[in-house]
Write a protein that holds these residues in place. Structure first.
Motif, PDB file in Angstrom:
ATOM      1  N   ILE A 237       2.267   1.725  -3.401  1.00  0.00           N
ATOM      2  CA  ILE A 237       1.268   2.263  -4.330  1.00  0.00           C
ATOM      3  C   ILE A 237       1.095   3.762  -4.100  1.00  0.00           C
ATOM      4  CG2 ILE A 237      -1.188   2.221  -4.929  1.00  0.00           C
ATOM      5  CD1 ILE A 237      -1.104  -0.834  -4.430  1.00  0.00           C
ATOM      6  N   LYS A 238       1.011   4.180  -2.836  1.00  0.00           N
ATOM      7  CA  LYS A 238       0.898   5.595  -2.520  1.00  0.00           C
ATOM      8  C   LYS A 238       2.131   6.362  -3.016  1.00  0.00           C
ATOM      9  CE  LYS A 238      -1.951   5.058   1.599  1.00  0.00           C
ATOM     10  NZ  LYS A 238      -1.978   5.199   3.062  1.00  0.00           N
TER      11      LYS A 238
ATOM     12  N   GLU B 235       4.211   9.881  -9.489  1.00  0.00           N
ATOM     13  CA  GLU B 235       3.572  10.239 -10.755  1.00  0.00           C
ATOM     14  C   GLU B 235       3.043  11.674 -10.707  1.00  0.00           C
ATOM     15  OE1 GLU B 235       0.611   7.343 -11.722  1.00  0.00           O
ATOM     16  OE2 GLU B 235       2.071   5.731 -11.960  1.00  0.00           O
ATOM     17  N   GLU B 236       2.453  12.059  -9.580  1.00  0.00           N
ATOM     18  CA  GLU B 236       1.990  13.438  -9.435  1.00  0.00           C
ATOM     19  C   GLU B 236       3.176  14.407  -9.493  1.00  0.00           C
ATOM     20  OE1 GLU B 236      -0.206  13.574  -5.827  1.00  0.00           O
ATOM     21  OE2 GLU B 236      -1.863  12.374  -6.595  1.00  0.00           O
TER      22      GLU B 236
ATOM     23  N   GLU C   4       4.094   5.506  -5.471  1.00  0.00           N
ATOM     24  CA  GLU C   4       4.048   5.574  -6.932  1.00  0.00           C
ATOM     25  C   GLU C   4       3.104   6.688  -7.400  1.00  0.00           C
ATOM     26  OE1 GLU C   4       2.984   1.719  -8.365  1.00  0.00           O
ATOM     27  OE2 GLU C   4       5.007   0.925  -8.118  1.00  0.00           O
ATOM     28  N   THR C   5       1.951   6.804  -6.735  1.00  0.00           N
ATOM     29  CA  THR C   5       1.017   7.866  -7.131  1.00  0.00           C
ATOM     30  C   THR C   5       1.610   9.244  -6.839  1.00  0.00           C
ATOM     31  OG1 THR C   5      -0.112   7.701  -4.995  1.00  0.00           O
ATOM     32  CG2 THR C   5      -1.042   6.453  -6.838  1.00  0.00           C
ATOM     33  N   LYS C   6       2.300   9.359  -5.705  1.00  0.00           N
ATOM     34  CA  LYS C   6       2.944  10.638  -5.392  1.00  0.00           C
ATOM     35  C   LYS C   6       4.054  10.955  -6.390  1.00  0.00           C
ATOM     36  CE  LYS C   6       2.012  10.820  -0.444  1.00  0.00           C
ATOM     37  NZ  LYS C   6       2.607  10.845   0.896  1.00  0.00           N
TER      38      LYS C   6
ATOM     39  N   ASP D  68       0.828  -1.203   0.000  1.00  0.00           N
ATOM     40  CA  ASP D  68       0.000   0.000   0.000  1.00  0.00           C
ATOM     41  C   ASP D  68       0.872   1.267   0.000  1.00  0.00           C
ATOM     42  OD1 ASP D  68      -2.262  -1.531  -0.017  1.00  0.00           O
ATOM     43  OD2 ASP D  68      -2.572  -1.430   2.162  1.00  0.00           O
TER      44      ASP D  68
ATOM     45  N   LYS E 100       4.217  14.755 -13.003  1.00  0.00           N
ATOM     46  CA  LYS E 100       3.305  15.646 -13.725  1.00  0.00           C
ATOM     47  C   LYS E 100       3.602  17.114 -13.394  1.00  0.00           C
ATOM     48  CE  LYS E 100      -0.512  12.344 -14.059  1.00  0.00           C
ATOM     49  NZ  LYS E 100      -1.869  12.017 -13.589  1.00  0.00           N
TER      50      LYS E 100
END
Length: 164
Positions: free
Chosen positions: A42-43, A49-50, A45-47, A39, A53
């Motif tokens: 995953i968090k 990716e953000e 990875e999302t951070k 988990d 961006k």
């Protein structure tokens, strides 16, 4: 290489170092991979990716600003080229004015020479006439002195006039 690619490679290497414990040499013992770890990963990875961006957006805005600056620099180059052309035109005009100034100065010297020549030619007859009159005066004076030697009244008149 592009900055975006380099940044992505660096972040990928960092992720690989933290993602796989076998690459991490700081820990001596192996830690089992749990659901919480998954988990968190995953968090993360999302951070990431953000973050990618946001970094990409910033880089895009920077590229736009750089493009705008390039356009402004090109416009300034064109203005400078225009000023160079105007300066070249002024140089040509100054060369023409310089030539005109030389012509005027030479004309002044010619005029001065003419005035000097004219004065000499105009004064030459007067000087000649003056010499003739002086010679004539000397002759008359000699003649009067000769007469004064024979006639005492003439001698007295010449003494009164200051010629004897």
């Amino acid at each position: 290489m592009n900055r975006k690619v380099i940044l992505k490679i660096i972040i990928l290497v960092i992720l690989l170092i933290f993602a796989f414990p076998t690459f991490n040499f700081c820990f001596a013992e192996e830690v089992p991979f749990t659901l919480e770890d998954r988990d968190r990963l995953i968090k993360l990875e999302t951070k990431v990716e953000e973050g990618f961006k946001a970094v990409n957006q910033r880089m895009d805005t920077l590229e736009k600003r750089i493009d705008d600056l390039d356009k402004r620099i090109d416009a300034l180059d064109k203005r400078i080229d225009g000023l160079d052309k105007r300066i070249d035109g002024l140089d040509k005009r100054m060369d023409g004015l310089q030539g005109l100034m030389y012509v005027i100065i030479s004309g002044i010297f010619i005029l001065i020479g003419f005035v000097i020549w004219d004065r000499r030619t105009a004064l030459a007859p007067a000087i000649r006439k003056n010499k003739e009159l002086e010679e004539r005066e000397e002759k008359i004076e000699r003649a009067l002195k000769e007469i004064a030697k024979k006639d005492p009244t003439v001698a007295e008149v010449l003494r009164d006039a200051g010629l004897l």
